[in-house]
Write a protein that holds these residues in place. Structure first.
Motif, PDB file in Angstrom:
ATOM      1  N   ARG A   1       0.370  -8.908   0.254  1.00 51.35           N
ATOM      2  CA  ARG A   1       0.539  -8.246  -1.024  1.00 51.35           C
ATOM      3  C   ARG A   1       2.074  -8.026  -0.991  1.00 51.35           C
ATOM      4  NH1 ARG A   1      -4.447  -8.370  -3.490  1.00 51.35           N
ATOM      5  NH2 ARG A   1      -3.753  -7.255  -4.932  1.00 51.35           N
ATOM      6  N   PRO A   2       2.793  -9.136  -1.733  1.00 50.52           N
ATOM      7  CA  PRO A   2       4.197  -8.920  -1.750  1.00 50.52           C
ATOM      8  C   PRO A   2       4.694  -7.803  -2.629  1.00 50.52           C
ATOM      9  CG  PRO A   2       3.746 -11.189  -2.159  1.00 50.52           C
ATOM     10  CD  PRO A   2       2.518 -10.445  -2.105  1.00 50.52           C
ATOM     11  N   GLU A   3       3.811  -7.409  -3.555  1.00 49.81           N
ATOM     12  CA  GLU A   3       4.101  -6.398  -4.640  1.00 49.81           C
ATOM     13  C   GLU A   3       3.760  -4.990  -4.193  1.00 49.81           C
ATOM     14  OE1 GLU A   3       5.552  -6.617  -7.664  1.00 49.81           O
ATOM     15  OE2 GLU A   3       6.290  -8.458  -6.965  1.00 49.81           O
ATOM     16  N   LEU A   4       3.610  -4.908  -2.708  1.00 53.31           N
ATOM     17  CA  LEU A   4       3.205  -3.515  -2.044  1.00 53.31           C
ATOM     18  C   LEU A   4       4.195  -2.255  -2.492  1.00 53.31           C
ATOM     19  CD1 LEU A   4       0.952  -2.687  -0.096  1.00 53.31           C
ATOM     20  CD2 LEU A   4       2.954  -2.670   1.651  1.00 53.31           C
ATOM     21  N   THR A   5       3.627  -1.256  -2.807  1.00 53.06           N
ATOM     22  CA  THR A   5       4.121  -0.087  -3.022  1.00 53.06           C
ATOM     23  C   THR A   5       3.910   0.986  -1.979  1.00 53.06           C
ATOM     24  OG1 THR A   5       4.021  -0.222  -5.503  1.00 53.06           O
ATOM     25  CG2 THR A   5       4.798   1.942  -4.441  1.00 53.06           C
ATOM     26  N   VAL A   6       4.986   1.224  -1.143  1.00 50.51           N
ATOM     27  CA  VAL A   6       4.622   2.186  -0.079  1.00 50.51           C
ATOM     28  C   VAL A   6       4.732   3.713  -0.282  1.00 50.51           C
ATOM     29  CG1 VAL A   6       5.241   2.873   2.326  1.00 50.51           C
ATOM     30  CG2 VAL A   6       5.294   0.369   1.540  1.00 50.51           C
ATOM     31  N   PHE A   7       3.739   4.528  -0.205  1.00 48.54           N
ATOM     32  CA  PHE A   7       3.792   5.860  -0.764  1.00 48.54           C
ATOM     33  C   PHE A   7       4.011   6.764   0.625  1.00 48.54           C
ATOM     34  CE2 PHE A   7       1.826   7.195  -4.794  1.00 48.54           C
ATOM     35  CZ  PHE A   7       1.869   5.938  -5.607  1.00 48.54           C
ATOM     36  N   LEU A   8       5.109   7.245   0.609  1.00 48.34           N
ATOM     37  CA  LEU A   8       5.419   8.047   1.835  1.00 48.34           C
ATOM     38  C   LEU A   8       5.267   9.516   1.392  1.00 48.34           C
ATOM     39  CD1 LEU A   8       8.708   7.087   3.269  1.00 48.34           C
ATOM     40  CD2 LEU A   8       6.483   6.725   4.184  1.00 48.34           C
TER      41      LEU A   8
ATOM     42  N   GLU B   1      -2.403  -1.634  -8.597  1.00 43.14           N
ATOM     43  CA  GLU B   1      -3.569  -1.874  -8.336  1.00 43.14           C
ATOM     44  C   GLU B   1      -3.760  -1.135  -6.835  1.00 43.14           C
ATOM     45  OE1 GLU B   1      -5.420  -5.641  -8.003  1.00 43.14           O
ATOM     46  OE2 GLU B   1      -3.959  -6.262  -9.909  1.00 43.14           O
ATOM     47  N   ARG B   2      -4.875  -0.740  -6.496  1.00 46.30           N
ATOM     48  CA  ARG B   2      -5.065   0.039  -5.318  1.00 46.30           C
ATOM     49  C   ARG B   2      -4.704  -0.661  -4.006  1.00 46.30           C
ATOM     50  NH1 ARG B   2      -4.629   2.507  -1.791  1.00 46.30           N
ATOM     51  NH2 ARG B   2      -5.551   3.833  -0.543  1.00 46.30           N
ATOM     52  N   GLU B   3      -5.044  -2.006  -4.126  1.00 47.34           N
ATOM     53  CA  GLU B   3      -4.589  -2.844  -2.995  1.00 47.34           C
ATOM     54  C   GLU B   3      -3.225  -2.966  -2.666  1.00 47.34           C
ATOM     55  OE1 GLU B   3      -7.017  -4.135  -5.617  1.00 47.34           O
ATOM     56  OE2 GLU B   3      -8.459  -3.281  -4.306  1.00 47.34           O
ATOM     57  N   ASP B   4      -2.337  -2.820  -3.719  1.00 40.87           N
ATOM     58  CA  ASP B   4      -1.074  -3.061  -3.720  1.00 40.87           C
ATOM     59  C   ASP B   4      -0.402  -1.541  -3.207  1.00 40.87           C
ATOM     60  OD1 ASP B   4      -0.621  -5.602  -4.511  1.00 40.87           O
ATOM     61  OD2 ASP B   4      -0.566  -5.242  -6.587  1.00 40.87           O
ATOM     62  N   VAL B   5      -1.057  -0.636  -2.890  1.00 41.90           N
ATOM     63  CA  VAL B   5      -0.605   0.718  -2.569  1.00 41.90           C
ATOM     64  C   VAL B   5      -0.876   0.884  -0.918  1.00 41.90           C
ATOM     65  CG1 VAL B   5      -0.814   3.014  -2.498  1.00 41.90           C
ATOM     66  CG2 VAL B   5      -0.966   1.743  -4.590  1.00 41.90           C
ATOM     67  N   LEU B   6       0.045   1.421   0.121  1.00 40.73           N
ATOM     68  CA  LEU B   6      -0.093   1.691   1.295  1.00 40.73           C
ATOM     69  C   LEU B   6       0.442   3.158   1.425  1.00 40.73           C
ATOM     70  CD1 LEU B   6      -0.836   0.642   4.029  1.00 40.73           C
ATOM     71  CD2 LEU B   6       1.620   0.079   4.619  1.00 40.73           C
ATOM     72  N   GLU B   7      -0.556   3.853   1.732  1.00 42.72           N
ATOM     73  CA  GLU B   7       0.039   5.325   1.949  1.00 42.72           C
ATOM     74  C   GLU B   7       0.110   5.747   3.385  1.00 42.72           C
ATOM     75  OE1 GLU B   7      -1.952   8.559  -0.907  1.00 42.72           O
ATOM     76  OE2 GLU B   7      -2.460   9.422   1.250  1.00 42.72           O
TER      77      GLU B   7
ATOM     78  N   ALA C   1      12.923  -1.075   7.341  1.00 43.55           N
ATOM     79  CA  ALA C   1      13.078  -2.150   8.467  1.00 43.55           C
ATOM     80  C   ALA C   1      12.071  -3.287   8.144  1.00 43.55           C
ATOM     81  CB  ALA C   1      13.143  -1.630   9.824  1.00 43.55           C
ATOM     82  N   ALA C   2      10.804  -2.908   7.787  1.00 46.88           N
ATOM     83  CA  ALA C   2       9.889  -3.817   7.183  1.00 46.88           C
ATOM     84  C   ALA C   2      10.129  -4.575   5.880  1.00 46.88           C
ATOM     85  CB  ALA C   2       8.552  -3.305   7.193  1.00 46.88           C
ATOM     86  N   ARG C   3      11.400  -4.187   5.254  1.00 48.23           N
ATOM     87  CA  ARG C   3      11.655  -4.879   3.965  1.00 48.23           C
ATOM     88  C   ARG C   3      10.831  -4.876   2.841  1.00 48.23           C
ATOM     89  NH1 ARG C   3      16.361  -6.801   4.949  1.00 48.23           N
ATOM     90  NH2 ARG C   3      16.954  -7.891   7.153  1.00 48.23           N
ATOM     91  N   ALA C   4      10.235  -3.351   2.853  1.00 49.04           N
ATOM     92  CA  ALA C   4       9.518  -2.953   1.625  1.00 49.04           C
ATOM     93  C   ALA C   4      10.571  -2.418   0.681  1.00 49.04           C
ATOM     94  CB  ALA C   4       8.756  -1.860   2.216  1.00 49.04           C
TER      95      ALA C   4
END
Lengths: 137, 134
Positions: free
Chosen positions: B94-101, B56-62, B121-124
């Motif tokens: 959002r614990p299911e967060l996916t981080v896009f680098l 989901e879009r809300e679960d993505v951090l770019e 370090a943020a435990r993603a």
């Protein structure tokens, strides 16, 4: 009144067991010593705090220096032959951890191409080699 | 005719120099041993035939790094020091967060590792590395 204990005449420190200890230590160092033959390429690793220490067992090392030269263990390769070399290593060992020793100044595009080649060679476990930050607490 | 030499007294193997040799070898191995240990960030790459996953879009951090090294989080400019805090806050929500680098092709690898370090370090746990558009 204090009683004084007398030392028996000719008291000696037993030295016979010293050689046993020396041999035990010798066997330990004999078995744990690894003479490192591969030298790799000269790279300055990036610094990171979240790096985890691990033994080098069962791992292949890939070096990518700032000029773009690529080496697997002790062999200079190009990106095309890298897949074949890693494929052969993977077949031989079953499970392989690839340690990437990439110079911190390498453009990310080259890193991305390298990771793409690793994926095509079916490599799953990768370790991005870092240095511990001396300024970190 | 063979002449046999007679041994005088009881023959003995000298054991005293043995410990000397042992100590010499011990010092040699003590000084040459390298305990093979290295530091690195462990990662598991997706397989070539791995299935595409819908998030989901809300679960993505770019988190994107531009050619000049500036960082943006979901399009907003940010500093490297604030990345950990931002990711941590989003992870709490959002614990299911996916981080896009997303890293620009010309950016040095060091910059990506710095960001990856902050995100870890943020435990993603779900991190994706992506090449930005040049």
């Amino acid at each position: 009144m204090r009683e004084r204990r007398r030392l028996p005449r000719g008291a000696r420190i037993p030295t016979a067991s010293m050689a046993d200890i020396a041999f035990l230590l010798l066997i330990f160092f004999l078995t744990s010593t690894i003479f490192r033959l591969e030298t790799g390429l000269e790279v300055d690793l990036p610094r990171a705090d979240s790096g985890i220490g691990a033994a080098r067992t069962r791992s292949a090392h890939i070096w990518l220096d700032r000029t773009g030269e690529l080496a697997v263990d002790d062999r200079i390769v190009d990106l095309e032959t890298l897949e074949q070399v890693l494929g052969a290593k993977l077949r031989a060992s079953g499970e392989l951890i690839v340690s990437l020793q990439i110079d911190e100044e390498v453009p990310y595009e080259m890193v991305d191409r390298l990771i793409g080649a690793l994926r095509r060679a079916n490599i799953r476990n990768v370790r991005l080699g870092t240095e511990e930050d001396p300024a970190a607490p | 005719m063979r002449i046999r030499g007679r041994l005088k007294g009881r023959p003995e193997i000298a054991q005293a120099p043995m410990s000397d040799v042992a100590f010499l070898l011990l010092i040699f191995f003590l000084s040459t041993t390298i305990f093979d240990f290295e530091v690195g960030i462990p990662m598991v790459l997706p397989g070539v035939q791995s299935t595409r996953e819908r998030v989901e879009r809300e679960d993505v951090l770019e988190i994107a790094t531009a050619a000049d090294g500036t960082i943006t989080i979901d399009g907003l400019p940010a500093l490297l020091d604030s990345v950990e805090e931002t990711v941590r806050a989003r992870l709490n929500a959002r614990p299911e967060l996916t981080v896009f680098l997303v890293t620009h092709p010309s950016v040095p690898y060091r910059r990506m590792v710095e960001l990856l370090d902050e995100v870890r370090a943020a435990r993603a746990r779900r991190i994706m590395l992506k090449l930005g558009e040049g």
